[in-house]
Design an enzyme around this catalytic site. Structure first.
Site, mmCIF file in Angstrom:
data_model
loop_
_atom_site.group_PDB
_atom_site.id
_atom_site.type_symbol
_atom_site.label_atom_id
_atom_site.label_comp_id
_atom_site.label_asym_id
_atom_site.label_seq_id
_atom_site.Cartn_x
_atom_site.Cartn_y
_atom_site.Cartn_z
ATOM 1 N N ARG A 10 0.850 -1.358 -0.207
ATOM 2 C CA ARG A 10 0.090 -0.016 0.105
ATOM 3 C C ARG A 10 0.828 1.122 -0.050
ATOM 4 O O ARG A 10 0.500 2.339 -0.216
ATOM 5 C CB ARG A 10 -1.080 0.127 1.182
ATOM 6 C CG ARG A 10 -2.175 -1.224 1.324
ATOM 7 C CD ARG A 10 -2.878 -0.956 2.346
ATOM 8 N NE ARG A 10 -2.784 -0.188 3.200
ATOM 9 C CZ ARG A 10 -2.925 -0.188 4.383
ATOM 10 N NH1 ARG A 10 -3.314 -1.400 4.782
ATOM 11 N NH2 ARG A 10 -2.879 0.742 5.295
ATOM 12 N N CYS A 11 2.222 1.103 0.260
ATOM 13 C CA CYS A 11 3.095 2.160 0.296
ATOM 14 C C CYS A 11 3.812 2.354 -0.898
ATOM 15 O O CYS A 11 4.250 1.498 -1.748
ATOM 16 C CB CYS A 11 3.962 1.985 1.188
ATOM 17 S SG CYS A 11 5.584 3.028 1.160
ATOM 18 N N SER A 12 3.701 3.777 -1.567
ATOM 19 C CA SER A 12 4.022 3.973 -3.075
ATOM 20 C C SER A 12 5.558 3.945 -3.029
ATOM 21 O O SER A 12 6.154 3.475 -4.007
ATOM 22 C CB SER A 12 3.523 5.417 -3.440
ATOM 23 O OG SER A 12 4.104 6.334 -2.446
#
Length: 116
Positions: A10-12
């Site tokens: 979920r972390c870019s």
């Protein structure tokens, strides 16, 4: 080349670091650390390999950071590590390990320092 990434999809920043590794022809071991958190020994080893104090690995925007009063500079490193083990969302990401070293890859382009 062997590589490991402690990853949160979920972390870019984590997604970009993983993409950079794959573009370099490296298929790393992907550890979804929120589902499979590091134990205390692994976390201490990663911190030692990165050469950073535990506070430099904390995500300060997580609710547990405030709840556990981790901004208090008198909280000892051992308690900070214990908090990250108990609440893996406090661990900043992505962490990448290759034979060239271990880094917190923020910004994700820092992963290039670990490529051959």
């Amino acid at each position: 080349m062997e590589a490991t990434i402690w990853h949160n999809a979920r972390c870019s920043n984590s997604r970009v670091a993983l993409e950079i590794l794959r573009e370099a022809g490296i298929e790393p071991e992907v550890i979804h650390y929120l589902e499979t958190p590091p134990d205390r020994a692994t976390l201490v080893a990663l911190l030692d390999e990165m050469g950073i104090p535990p506070r430099d690995l904390l995500r300060t925007k997580e609710p547990a950071y405030a709840d556990l009063r981790l901004a208090d500079p008198t909280v000892p490193d051992t308690a900070v590590i214990d908090a990250m083990v108990a609440h893996p969302a406090l661990i900043n990401r992505p962490i990448v390990r290759t034979p060239r070293g271990t880094r917190l890859c923020r910004p994700p382009e820092r992963v290039r320092e670990l490529l051959p």
